[in-house]
Design a protein around this motif. Sequence first.
Motif, PDB file in Angstrom:
ATOM      1  N   PRO A 311      75.588  65.463  15.058  1.00 24.79           N
ATOM      2  CA  PRO A 311      76.089  64.286  14.354  1.00 24.79           C
ATOM      3  C   PRO A 311      75.882  62.967  15.088  1.00 24.79           C
ATOM      4  CG  PRO A 311      77.908  65.494  15.349  1.00 24.79           C
ATOM      5  CD  PRO A 311      76.674  66.335  15.538  1.00 24.79           C
ATOM      6  N   ILE A 312      75.637  63.017  16.381  1.00 27.00           N
ATOM      7  CA  ILE A 312      75.353  61.801  17.150  1.00 27.00           C
ATOM      8  C   ILE A 312      74.101  62.054  17.990  1.00 27.00           C
ATOM      9  CG2 ILE A 312      76.216  60.113  18.816  1.00 27.00           C
ATOM     10  CD1 ILE A 312      79.050  61.056  18.168  1.00 27.00           C
ATOM     11  N   PRO A 313      73.005  61.361  17.722  1.00 25.97           N
ATOM     12  CA  PRO A 313      71.806  61.581  18.547  1.00 25.97           C
ATOM     13  C   PRO A 313      72.042  61.146  19.989  1.00 25.97           C
ATOM     14  CG  PRO A 313      71.487  59.740  17.032  1.00 25.97           C
ATOM     15  CD  PRO A 313      72.795  60.363  16.668  1.00 25.97           C
ATOM     16  N   VAL A 314      71.252  61.694  20.884  1.00 27.94           N
ATOM     17  CA  VAL A 314      71.501  61.496  22.316  1.00 27.94           C
ATOM     18  C   VAL A 314      71.499  60.021  22.701  1.00 27.94           C
ATOM     19  CG1 VAL A 314      70.656  61.987  24.633  1.00 27.94           C
ATOM     20  CG2 VAL A 314      70.577  63.776  22.887  1.00 27.94           C
ATOM     21  N   HIS A 315      70.611  59.224  22.114  1.00 23.39           N
ATOM     22  CA  HIS A 315      70.508  57.822  22.540  1.00 23.39           C
ATOM     23  C   HIS A 315      71.730  56.997  22.161  1.00 23.39           C
ATOM     24  CE1 HIS A 315      69.166  57.501  18.370  1.00 23.39           C
ATOM     25  NE2 HIS A 315      69.280  56.190  18.444  1.00 23.39           N
ATOM     26  N   LEU A 316      72.572  57.524  21.257  1.00 24.38           N
ATOM     27  CA  LEU A 316      73.796  56.815  20.878  1.00 24.38           C
ATOM     28  C   LEU A 316      75.053  57.446  21.501  1.00 24.38           C
ATOM     29  CD1 LEU A 316      73.057  56.038  17.117  1.00 24.38           C
ATOM     30  CD2 LEU A 316      72.612  54.638  19.150  1.00 24.38           C
TER      31      LEU A 316
END
Length: 368
Positions: A311-316
Amino acid sequence: MIPFLDLKAQYAGIKDELDAAVLAVLGSAQYVLGDEVARFEAEFADYCGTKHAVAVNTGTSALHLALLAAGVGPGDEVVTVPFTFVASVSAICYTGATPVLVDIEPTTFTMDPERIEAAITARTKAIVPVHLYGQMADMDAINEIADRYGLAVIEDACQAHGAEYFGHRAGSMGASGCFSFYPGKNLGACGEGGIVVTSDDKQAEMLRTLRDWGQSKRYHHVVKGYNYRMDGIQGAVLRVKLRHLERWTEARRAHARRYSELLADMPHLRKPVAAVGRRHVFHVYAVRSPDRDRLRLALEAEGIQTGLHYPIPVHLQPAHADLGYVSGDFPEAEAASREVLSLPLYPEMTNEQLAIVAAALEDCLHVA
């Protein structure tokens, strides 16, 4: 209740074999590495079509050691993707190198080869494609770029046991391939576990040294190493489960085909796509919908468990804010993180359970 995963059902199906294997290790007192781990390494290397396999304690450790064995270290850059479990990026950070991210293809959720070259600099040392959800990345395209720039390719195959790319098994197409045996994986331990496969003799030797405190032999520490050894019990467990992996994989693939048939008339729901030439082993069956969060809550109310990957990509992620990326940098990864929903899928599922999930999903889609 239909669980997202049912490890108790898996255990019930192989209980006698598994119990006997564990008791044998207890009787042998070979609790760390030992014969069972060595036999599993040989059998898993054969399964992947590689010369060597080096068992470790987790998939994250496998990635860490594979990067080190490829010569990655401080000052280097490693190209990977933002839509993955955080370990893919964390392992790069452990080496002192800098992760450089590129977006994914929207249909396969794997690294988009067309975006790689723009990310390569004089400091780039390796590429880590992630074979997400059980499907391999476009390895021919990735390897062609890597060969042109003299880069190592390390396959993150932690979700892709037995997946294939035009007949080549996951883990066999790069300098090395890394797998996780976390219990929920297609091939899971009764605890933690991981492995690196390679056909490079020197890399295999370095991997074996690094996982055991940097020892060339007992008390001779030739490099600064780690305590990343696999337990004997996990080696024995994985040997038992490896004998069942192809049967389980074909059950997963059959369930995925059935899901796709049952969901075929739901145009507002995007089903997973197996790219041409790739054997998708369906670690998860991930559908896409702009209305994902409402669907998940509605299915939960019907007693159907689902998963969010991721649900949250690594860059965020706050932990990796130091990489300097912001919202909007990777639109495909960000869209996937908002839309992807993983449906229940495990070998022991019944056709009735698949039908119940599909019917509930259809009902949810028809409710505005």
